[in-house]
Each structure stands twice: as C-alpha cells, then as structure tokens.
Design a protein around this motif. Structure first.
Motif, short mmCIF file in Angstrom:
data_model
loop_
_atom_site.label_atom_id
_atom_site.label_comp_id
_atom_site.label_asym_id
_atom_site.label_seq_id
_atom_site.Cartn_x
_atom_site.Cartn_y
_atom_site.Cartn_z
N ALA A 291 0.83 -1.21 0.00
CA ALA A 291 0.00 0.00 0.00
C ALA A 291 0.86 1.25 0.00
O ALA A 291 0.55 2.24 -0.67
N ALA A 292 1.98 1.24 0.75
CA ALA A 292 2.86 2.41 0.81
C ALA A 292 3.51 2.66 -0.55
O ALA A 292 3.65 3.82 -0.98
N ILE A 293 3.90 1.62 -1.26
CA ILE A 293 4.51 1.79 -2.59
C ILE A 293 3.48 2.35 -3.57
O ILE A 293 3.78 3.28 -4.35
N ASN A 294 2.28 1.83 -3.55
CA ASN A 294 1.23 2.34 -4.44
C ASN A 294 0.87 3.78 -4.11
O ASN A 294 0.59 4.58 -5.02
N LYS A 295 0.89 4.10 -2.82
CA LYS A 295 0.57 5.47 -2.42
C LYS A 295 1.63 6.45 -2.90
O LYS A 295 1.31 7.56 -3.35
N ALA A 296 2.91 6.05 -2.83
CA ALA A 296 3.99 6.93 -3.28
C ALA A 296 3.91 7.16 -4.79
O ALA A 296 4.11 8.28 -5.28
N GLY A 297 3.59 6.14 -5.55
CA GLY A 297 3.45 6.29 -6.99
C GLY A 297 4.78 6.40 -7.70
O GLY A 297 5.10 5.62 -8.59
N ARG A 298 5.58 7.38 -7.31
CA ARG A 298 6.92 7.57 -7.86
C ARG A 298 7.93 7.49 -6.72
O ARG A 298 7.67 7.98 -5.62
N LEU A 299 9.06 6.90 -7.04
CA LEU A 299 10.13 6.76 -6.06
C LEU A 299 11.38 7.43 -6.61
O LEU A 299 11.55 7.55 -7.83
N PRO A 300 12.27 7.87 -5.74
CA PRO A 300 13.48 8.57 -6.20
C PRO A 300 14.35 7.66 -7.07
O PRO A 300 14.65 6.52 -6.69
N VAL A 301 14.77 8.18 -8.23
CA VAL A 301 15.71 7.47 -9.10
C VAL A 301 16.72 8.47 -9.64
O VAL A 301 16.47 9.68 -9.67
N SER A 302 17.85 7.96 -10.08
CA SER A 302 18.90 8.82 -10.63
C SER A 302 18.70 8.96 -12.14
O SER A 302 18.20 8.05 -12.80
N THR A 303 19.09 10.11 -12.64
CA THR A 303 19.02 10.33 -14.08
C THR A 303 20.23 9.73 -14.79
O THR A 303 20.24 9.69 -16.03
N GLU A 304 21.23 9.31 -14.01
CA GLU A 304 22.39 8.66 -14.62
C GLU A 304 21.98 7.26 -15.11
O GLU A 304 21.41 6.48 -14.34
N ALA A 305 22.33 6.95 -16.34
CA ALA A 305 21.91 5.67 -16.94
C ALA A 305 22.50 4.48 -16.17
O ALA A 305 21.80 3.50 -15.91
N GLY A 306 23.78 4.60 -15.81
CA GLY A 306 24.40 3.48 -15.12
C GLY A 306 23.78 3.21 -13.76
O GLY A 306 23.61 2.06 -13.35
N VAL A 307 23.43 4.29 -13.02
CA VAL A 307 22.80 4.14 -11.71
C VAL A 307 21.37 3.63 -11.87
O VAL A 307 20.91 2.76 -11.12
N TYR A 308 20.67 4.18 -12.89
CA TYR A 308 19.28 3.77 -13.11
C TYR A 308 19.19 2.27 -13.45
O TYR A 308 18.27 1.58 -13.00
N ASP A 309 20.16 1.79 -14.21
CA ASP A 309 20.13 0.37 -14.58
C ASP A 309 20.16 -0.53 -13.35
O ASP A 309 19.61 -1.64 -13.35
N LYS A 310 20.81 -0.06 -12.28
CA LYS A 310 20.88 -0.87 -11.05
C LYS A 310 19.68 -0.63 -10.13
O LYS A 310 19.52 -1.35 -9.15
N LEU A 311 18.89 0.40 -10.45
CA LEU A 311 17.74 0.73 -9.60
C LEU A 311 16.40 0.37 -10.23
O LEU A 311 15.37 0.38 -9.54
N LYS A 312 16.37 0.09 -11.54
CA LYS A 312 15.08 -0.10 -12.19
C LYS A 312 14.37 -1.36 -11.72
O LYS A 312 13.15 -1.44 -11.77
#
Length: 323
Positions: A291-312
């Motif tokens: 429920a908390a994840i659905n409520k947040a909707g968006r979560l912090p991510v990096s715009t760096e491609a290399g970092v995003y690949d490890k966070l997606k």
C-alpha cells in the motif's frame, strides 16, 4: 618331596622293628611262651640283652619319630618360606603392574597435554591468519569507500552542472513562450494551459526533489553515526531514499513491531512504479508495504543511466520503524 619323606619314615620304623624281632628270634627268646626251666644263674644275661635291645629299639623309634618331626617341621618351614616368597613375589608383581599402570596413565596424560598444546598452537596460528585476513579485508573496504566517496562527489558535481543547464534551458523556454504569446494571441491560451501543466509538473518535480533532498538529509544524518560519516555510493543513496519514501507512506501498527517484508519493485526512468510484488515476510507488513509503494506512486531514481540500470529492478526489505 614331602610325600617321599612321609613314606620313608614308616619304612624305617618297620625295618627297625623287624630287625629287632630277628635278633630276638636268633637268641631263642619268645615273649608269648612261658620260660623253660633253666638254671637260674645263666638267665640274667639273656634278659639283660633283651632289655638292652628293646631300649635300643625304643631309642631308634624315638630317633625316627624325632627325625620325622624334624622333617615335618623342616617341610612346614620350607612350605612357609615358599608361601612367603610366593606372597612377596605376588606383591612385587602387583607393585610392578601398578607401576606399569601408573606409567601408562602418565604416558596418556602426556599425550593429552601434547595434543592440547598442538591444538592450542594450531588455534593460535588460525587466529593470526584470521586477523591478517580481517586486516586485509578492512584495508580493501577502506579503499572501496574512498573510491565510492570520490565517485559520489563526482556524481554530485555532474548533477549540479546538469541542473544549471536545465535551469538555463527552462529560462530560455520561458522567454520563448512569452515571445510567442505576444506574437500570437490565439495561441496564448493554449500556451498558458501548457505552461500551467508544465508548472504543475515542475511543482510536482520540485516537491519530489525536496522530498528526495529531505530523505537524503535524514538518511545521511542517520548513517553518519554508524558509518563514520562516509558518503554512500549513488546506488546506495537512492536505495536509502526509496526506503525512506516507503517508510513515510507506511501505515504501521504495534503488531508489526520486529517484523519485516521483502518486496520487488520495477521503476520507470522517471521513478514511476511500473510494478511491485511482495516476495516473503509477515503478511501484515507485506500488505502495508504494498500500500505504501502504491501510495507513493513515484520513487526517487537517478538520471544517470548506469545508476538507473541498477535501480530499475530492486529488492528491498521493509521493516516498520517506531518512534
């Protein structure tokens, strides 16, 4: 040997008696018949000879008895000596066996002590090797942290430069919008509507950035006490921010204390949660985390491609926090 002595003595006595009887018969004497009428004068030497012979026989018998008694005493003494020697030999044998037993106990004790000493030496050697390995690992961790800190500082610098470029681009876009609004009245409303949406998006982005900044500040403050104020890597930093965002939206209950849930989250490049699912853990905590994840909707991510690949696609453990 005792049996032979016992046999010889009766034979000796019997032989002596028979010899005496033969002597008496040889002299023509009889103990059963009455004495014949003989002159009185010559009878004295015969009686005396019989008495002397009888006395010798008695003496011989006594001598034989004494010899038998001496032989018996000697045999008893010999038996007693043999028993004494046997007892002494048995005692000596028992003492020798006890000495052998004591020596065996001492040998086994020395073996145990030697084994203990060898085990202690091996344990000390293992401990020295473990200490050496821990020191090597600690040095490797320290170097890794230095590299991570350097990478984090470089990433922060790049982010600041990119933010300035974005701000400059935004200002240029605003100037272009005003120019077009002055040129074309018909397009003004459409542009105004577009700008309103853009502003709403910008506000949402600003709020998200502020939340990210607040979460980062809180996380860095908490981690500074346990990690000696070392800067987290970019991936760890965003994972911490994601966890903090979920915690802020998590509705906790006292029954959830000490429990946790592991979740899987898939994110788009802008941080939008495209899918999430619970993997394992307490059911109540898992429902609250979902429920908390659905409520947040968006979560912090990096715009760096290399970092995003490890966070997606990430796995997180959600543990309710109580003040």
């Amino acid at each position: 040997m005792s049996d032979q002595s016992n046999i010889k003595i009766p034979f000796a006595i019997s032989g002596g008696i028979h010899i005496g009887a033969i002597i008496i018969l040889a002299l023509g004497l009889s103990f059963d018949d009455k004495p014949k009428n003989m002159p009185s004068a010559p009878s004295a030497p015969a009686i005396q000879a019989v008495m002397v012979d009888q006395q010798k026989i008695n003496q011989h018998v006594e001598k034989l008895k004494q010899q038998k008694q001496d032989a018996e005493n000697k045999e008893k003494a010999r038996q007693a000596e043999l028993e004494r020697k046997a007892l002494e030999a048995r005692k000596n044998r028992e003492l020798e066996q006890q000495k052998i037993k004591n020596l065996e106990i001492e040998r086994k004790q020395k073996e145990i002590e030697t084994q203990k000493a060898n085990d202690a030496a091996k344990a000390a050697q293992i401990k020295v090797q473990q200490e050496k390995e821990r020191a090597q690992k600690a040095e490797a961790v320290r170097k890794q942290k230095e590299q991570e800190q350097k990478a984090s500082e470089e990433a922060a610098q790049k982010a600041a430069e990119k933010r300035k470029q974005e701000e400059a681009a935004a200002k240029k876009a605003e100037d272009e919008r005003k120019r077009k609004a002055e040129e074309e009245e018909r397009k003004r409303k459409a542009e105004a509507e577009r700008q309103r949406k853009a502003k709403a998006d910008a506000d949402a982005k600003a709020r998200q950035e502020q939340e990210m900044a607040d979460a980062l500040a809180d996380e860095q403050a908490a981690l500074s006490q346990t990690r000696n104020k070392q800067v987290m890597s970019e991936v760890d930093r965003f994972r911490a921010m994601i966890s903090a965002t979920i915690q802020r939206n998590l509705v906790v209950d006292e029954s959830m204390r000490g429990k946790s849930c592991r979740v899987f989250i898939r994110l788009a490049q802008d941080g939008f949660v495209t899918s999430s699912q619970t993997l394992d853990g307490d059911q109540v905590v898992c429902r609250a985390a979902k429920a908390a994840i659905n409520k947040a909707g968006r979560l912090p991510v990096s715009t760096e491609a290399g970092v995003y690949d490890k966070l997606k696609e990430i796995n997180l453990t959600v543990s309710p926090e109580f003040n």
